[in-house]
Enzyme design. Structure first.
Site, mmCIF file in Angstrom:
data_model
loop_
_atom_site.group_PDB
_atom_site.id
_atom_site.type_symbol
_atom_site.label_atom_id
_atom_site.label_comp_id
_atom_site.label_asym_id
_atom_site.label_seq_id
_atom_site.Cartn_x
_atom_site.Cartn_y
_atom_site.Cartn_z
ATOM 1 N N SER A 1 6.308 12.421 -40.055
ATOM 2 C CA SER A 1 4.959 11.885 -39.833
ATOM 3 C C SER A 1 4.526 12.219 -38.414
ATOM 4 O O SER A 1 5.365 12.336 -37.517
ATOM 5 C CB SER A 1 4.991 10.357 -39.998
ATOM 6 O OG SER A 1 3.787 9.777 -39.539
ATOM 7 N N TYR B 1 9.158 2.189 -38.517
ATOM 8 C CA TYR B 1 8.686 3.413 -39.173
ATOM 9 C C TYR B 1 8.672 4.585 -38.199
ATOM 10 O O TYR B 1 9.195 5.662 -38.476
ATOM 11 C CB TYR B 1 7.280 3.174 -39.734
ATOM 12 C CG TYR B 1 6.709 4.348 -40.487
ATOM 13 C CD1 TYR B 1 7.114 4.619 -41.797
ATOM 14 C CD2 TYR B 1 5.770 5.185 -39.907
ATOM 15 C CE1 TYR B 1 6.595 5.688 -42.490
ATOM 16 C CE2 TYR B 1 5.245 6.266 -40.597
ATOM 17 C CZ TYR B 1 5.661 6.509 -41.894
ATOM 18 O OH TYR B 1 5.145 7.581 -42.586
HETATM 19 N N1 LIG Z 1 0.323 7.932 -46.352
HETATM 20 C C1 LIG Z 1 0.354 8.259 -45.067
HETATM 21 O O1 LIG Z 1 -0.604 8.010 -44.309
HETATM 22 C C2 LIG Z 1 1.537 8.983 -44.499
HETATM 23 C C3 LIG Z 1 1.450 9.444 -43.185
HETATM 24 C C4 LIG Z 1 2.532 10.109 -42.633
HETATM 25 C C5 LIG Z 1 3.660 10.320 -43.390
HETATM 26 N N2 LIG Z 1 3.726 9.867 -44.665
HETATM 27 C C6 LIG Z 1 4.951 10.103 -45.408
HETATM 28 O O2 LIG Z 1 4.641 10.802 -46.592
HETATM 29 C C7 LIG Z 1 5.615 10.475 -47.597
HETATM 30 C C8 LIG Z 1 4.896 10.013 -48.848
HETATM 31 O O3 LIG Z 1 4.216 8.811 -48.527
HETATM 32 P P1 LIG Z 1 3.037 8.190 -49.409
HETATM 33 O O4 LIG Z 1 1.976 7.814 -48.472
HETATM 34 O O5 LIG Z 1 2.746 9.063 -50.566
HETATM 35 O O6 LIG Z 1 3.734 6.815 -49.843
HETATM 36 P P2 LIG Z 1 3.966 6.091 -51.241
HETATM 37 O O7 LIG Z 1 2.814 6.291 -52.141
HETATM 38 O O8 LIG Z 1 4.378 4.706 -50.883
HETATM 39 O O9 LIG Z 1 5.208 6.887 -51.857
HETATM 40 C C9 LIG Z 1 6.514 6.696 -51.409
HETATM 41 C C10 LIG Z 1 7.434 7.331 -52.431
HETATM 42 O O10 LIG Z 1 8.799 7.159 -51.985
HETATM 43 C C11 LIG Z 1 9.565 6.670 -53.090
HETATM 44 N N3 LIG Z 1 10.705 5.923 -52.607
HETATM 45 C C12 LIG Z 1 10.693 4.823 -51.790
HETATM 46 N N4 LIG Z 1 11.943 4.377 -51.624
HETATM 47 C C13 LIG Z 1 12.769 5.197 -52.337
HETATM 48 C C14 LIG Z 1 14.166 5.233 -52.577
HETATM 49 N N5 LIG Z 1 14.999 4.318 -52.050
HETATM 50 N N6 LIG Z 1 14.669 6.226 -53.359
HETATM 51 C C15 LIG Z 1 13.832 7.146 -53.916
HETATM 52 N N7 LIG Z 1 12.504 7.158 -53.739
HETATM 53 C C16 LIG Z 1 11.977 6.196 -52.963
HETATM 54 C C17 LIG Z 1 8.573 5.800 -53.862
HETATM 55 O O11 LIG Z 1 8.957 5.652 -55.207
HETATM 56 P P3 LIG Z 1 9.736 4.404 -55.834
HETATM 57 O O12 LIG Z 1 9.183 3.155 -55.246
HETATM 58 O O13 LIG Z 1 9.477 4.584 -57.292
HETATM 59 O O14 LIG Z 1 11.187 4.609 -55.515
HETATM 60 C C18 LIG Z 1 7.333 6.690 -53.801
HETATM 61 O O15 LIG Z 1 7.406 7.681 -54.792
HETATM 62 C C19 LIG Z 1 6.523 9.426 -46.964
HETATM 63 O O16 LIG Z 1 7.651 10.025 -46.399
HETATM 64 C C20 LIG Z 1 5.656 8.852 -45.862
HETATM 65 O O17 LIG Z 1 6.403 8.238 -44.838
HETATM 66 C C21 LIG Z 1 2.692 9.200 -45.240
#
Ligand SMILES: NC(=O)c1ccc[n+]([C@@H]2O[C@H](COP(=O)([O-])OP(=O)(O)OC[C@H]3O[C@@H](n4cnc5c(N)ncnc54)[C@H](OP(=O)(O)O)[C@@H]3O)[C@@H](O)[C@H]2O)c1
Length: 267
Positions: free
Chosen positions: A149, A162
């Site tokens: 991130s 985080y």
């Molecule tokens: N959204 C943002 O603004 C943002 C910004 C910077 C970086 N990111 C990064 O981008 C990535 C995707 O984020 P997102 O925003 O799409 O979040 P999200 O919708 O909350 O998705 C998170 C994903 O991770 C999975 N997950 C969580 N814990 C897990 C575990 N123990 N084992 C396997 N899978 C697991 C969740 O699925 P389950 O709950 O089904 O396991 C879900 O599919 C993450 O790494 C996040 O930190 C996001």
């Protein structure tokens, strides 16, 4: 040579991609886009039902297949990769995209929250690498992308668990990249800014340069076709965060103090 051509671009792929964290948000949208582009996508997360619904959405193509798993289970992930390769063939590209987030101010300082987030965001990536690196190294080819991130560039107020976990992922990728390159395996970073997903829906503050999931997937797909260690977006916010990374501590901490005061003023 044909193999080399197949590995380098996403425009006309025929390979297998293992996408972790695919049940919601960026991962879910990316799975659909990769499948539409011709990849065979093995999707992993803890929620079997959501993965099966995703696979059904791409039904007919049979291009998305559910392989539920938990990144905190290192032995389980190794078995999962063996299952994927037995059923679909060698994994050409792995995207370790899972993540967990919870804002945390000083008043709620909680070691258990640090442990939870580090287990998923950082050690989860370590476990994913431990599962996918050996077969790729053995074949002398493969692509791995890990999602960190822009929040991992520097320590940000009210986001210590985080922010620190993502800084660790960035550092890890920097450490491993040269040795993996020597073995024919590329390792790259995906550094998003704010993207509208279930993860950020819990934020109470106004998120600067917030983009929709589809725009994030556009940026990732473009990045996959380019060279370079890092895929960062949206561009204006990435430039601001890169500038912040260069500031001396005095100036950086003056700015973040202002952020904390503004936040206290709002509440
Ligand atoms: N959204 C943002 O603004 C943002 C910004 C910077 C970086 N990111 C990064 O981008 C990535 C995707 O984020 P997102 O925003 O799409 O979040 P999200 O919708 O909350 O998705 C998170 C994903 O991770 C999975 N997950 C969580 N814990 C897990 C575990 N123990 N084992 C396997 N899978 C697991 C969740 O699925 P389950 O709950 O089904 O396991 C879900 O599919 C993450 O790494 C996040 O930190 C996001």
């Amino acid at each position: 040579m044909a193999e080399q051509t197949r590995m380098e671009g996403t425009a006309n792929p025929t390979g297998v991609v293992w996408l972790v964290g695919a049940s919601t948000g960026i991962g879910r949208a990316l799975a659909l886009r990769l499948a539409a582009a011709g990849w065979c996508v093995a999707v992993t997360s803890r929620s079997r039902d959501k993965l099966e619904a995703l696979a059904a959405e791409a039904s007919g193509s049979g291009r998305i297949q559910a392989f539920p798993g938990d990144v905190t289970d290192d032995a389980g992930l190794k078995g999962l990769v063996e299952d994927i390769e037995a059923q679909l063939g060698a994994v050409d590209m792995a995207i370790l995209n899972q993540g967990d987030y919870e804002p945390m101010g000083l008043e709620a300082f909680d070691p258990a929250l640090f442990r939870r987030i580090v287990e998923i965001n950082y050690l989860g990536v370590v476990n994913g690498l431990a599962a996918i690196m050996p077969p790729m190294i053995q074949r002398g080819r493969g692509r791995i992308l890990v999602t960190a991130s822009l929040a991992g560039y520097r320590g940000l107020p009210r986001a210590a668990p985080y922010s620190a976990s993502k800084a660790a992922v960035i550092n890890l990728a920097e450490s491993l990249q040269p040795e993996l390159a020597q073995k024919g395996v590329s390792l790259r970073l995906i550094n998003p800014g704010f993207v509208k997903t279930p993860m950020t829906d819990k934020n109470q503050f106004k998120m600067p340069f917030l983009i929709e999931t589809d725009a994030a997937v556009d940026a990732i797909m473009k990045g996959l076709d380019r060279k370079g260690f890092e895929i960062s977006f949206p561009r204006p916010f990435a430039i601001i965060m890169k500038t912040l990374r260069l500031l001396p501590y005095g100036l950086f901490l003056w700015l973040t103090l202002r952020m904390v005061k503004a936040d206290e003023g709002e509440n």
